[in-house]
Design a protein around this motif. Structure first.
Motif, short mmCIF file in Angstrom:
data_model
loop_
_atom_site.label_atom_id
_atom_site.label_comp_id
_atom_site.label_asym_id
_atom_site.label_seq_id
_atom_site.Cartn_x
_atom_site.Cartn_y
_atom_site.Cartn_z
N UNK A 123 -7.14 -3.48 -3.16
CA UNK A 123 -6.25 -2.54 -2.49
C UNK A 123 -5.43 -3.15 -1.36
N UNK A 124 -5.74 -4.38 -0.97
CA UNK A 124 -4.99 -4.99 0.11
C UNK A 124 -4.24 -6.22 -0.31
N UNK A 125 -4.12 -6.43 -1.61
CA UNK A 125 -3.49 -7.66 -2.09
C UNK A 125 -2.23 -7.32 -2.88
N UNK A 126 -1.09 -7.40 -2.23
CA UNK A 126 0.20 -7.16 -2.88
C UNK A 126 0.92 -8.48 -3.01
N UNK A 127 1.81 -8.53 -3.98
CA UNK A 127 2.61 -9.73 -4.19
C UNK A 127 3.98 -9.33 -4.72
N UNK A 128 4.95 -10.23 -4.61
CA UNK A 128 6.27 -9.93 -5.17
C UNK A 128 6.16 -9.72 -6.68
N UNK A 129 6.76 -8.65 -7.19
CA UNK A 129 6.62 -8.35 -8.62
C UNK A 129 7.80 -7.52 -9.11
N UNK A 130 8.77 -8.18 -9.72
CA UNK A 130 9.94 -7.46 -10.23
C UNK A 130 9.63 -6.65 -11.49
N UNK A 131 8.45 -6.85 -12.07
CA UNK A 131 8.05 -6.02 -13.21
C UNK A 131 7.82 -4.57 -12.81
N UNK A 132 7.69 -4.32 -11.50
CA UNK A 132 7.46 -2.96 -11.02
C UNK A 132 8.76 -2.24 -10.65
N UNK A 133 9.89 -2.82 -10.98
CA UNK A 133 11.17 -2.24 -10.59
C UNK A 133 11.56 -1.01 -11.41
N UNK A 134 10.73 -0.60 -12.34
CA UNK A 134 10.98 0.64 -13.08
C UNK A 134 10.30 1.83 -12.39
N UNK A 135 10.02 1.69 -11.10
CA UNK A 135 9.31 2.72 -10.35
C UNK A 135 10.02 4.07 -10.39
N UNK A 136 11.33 4.09 -10.45
CA UNK A 136 12.06 5.37 -10.46
C UNK A 136 11.70 6.18 -11.69
N UNK A 137 11.55 5.52 -12.82
CA UNK A 137 11.17 6.20 -14.06
C UNK A 137 9.72 6.65 -14.00
N UNK A 138 8.85 5.78 -13.54
CA UNK A 138 7.42 6.08 -13.52
C UNK A 138 7.09 7.25 -12.59
N UNK A 139 7.85 7.40 -11.51
CA UNK A 139 7.53 8.43 -10.53
C UNK A 139 8.56 9.55 -10.47
N UNK A 140 9.32 9.72 -11.53
CA UNK A 140 10.34 10.77 -11.59
C UNK A 140 9.72 12.17 -11.47
N UNK A 141 8.47 12.31 -11.86
CA UNK A 141 7.80 13.62 -11.83
C UNK A 141 7.58 14.13 -10.41
N UNK A 142 7.73 13.29 -9.40
CA UNK A 142 7.46 13.71 -8.03
C UNK A 142 8.38 14.83 -7.55
N UNK A 143 9.61 14.83 -8.00
CA UNK A 143 10.53 15.92 -7.62
C UNK A 143 10.03 17.25 -8.16
N UNK A 144 9.53 17.25 -9.39
CA UNK A 144 8.99 18.48 -9.98
C UNK A 144 7.73 18.92 -9.25
N UNK A 145 6.88 17.96 -8.91
CA UNK A 145 5.65 18.28 -8.19
C UNK A 145 5.98 18.86 -6.81
#
Length: 133
Positions: free
Chosen positions: A2-24
């Motif tokens: 939980x405390x180990x982050x690193x640079x990762x451009x594979x996570x740049x699709x975050x907008x698609x993955x978390x689009x449901x937040x507006x509905x929630x």
């Protein structure tokens, strides 16, 4: 962990993955009672925190790539352009993403375990994230 982050451009699709937040978020007005509202807010902050993790790692990866491009550029004017027009905006975005991410983590922290996650992030990843170049 939980405390180990690193640079990762594979996570740049975050907008698609978390689009449901507006509905929630839109459900908030329909929720009745303080306990139900608290439960919904906990989940909203949890998912916003997770989105913030992805956004931060994405920005960190993009910034790392942009810094490498600037370092490899031999023309001083182009190098300056990369730094001013790409690196600086990414750096500003990274700091804002980390700030928002940590704010959401603090909003949902209700146990010593969640505070441990906050501490781990600050100790293990904070210096790398906020000193990213």
């Amino acid at each position: 962990g939980p405390g180990s982050l690193s640079p990762d451009t594979n996570l740049c699709d975050w907008a698609t993955q978390y689009a449901f937040l507006d509905e929630l978020q839109a459900l908030r007005e329909a929720v009745k009672g303080p306990a139900n509202t608290n439960r919904l807010m906990f989940w909203l902050h949890s998912f916003r925190y997770m989105r913030g993790l992805a956004m931060s790692q994405c920005n960190w990866g993009l910034l790392s790539e942009a810094v490498a491009a600037a370092e490899n550029e031999t023309d001083p004017d182009r190098k300056r352009g990369i730094v001013e027009n790409v690196c600086l905006p990414l750096r500003i975005s990274l700091v804002q993403n980390v700030t928002d991410m940590m704010a959401h983590l603090l909003q949902m922290a209700g146990s010593s375990g969640e505070m441990g996650t906050f501490t781990n992030l600050m100790i293990h990843s904070g210096p790398g994230l906020l000193n990213a170049s």
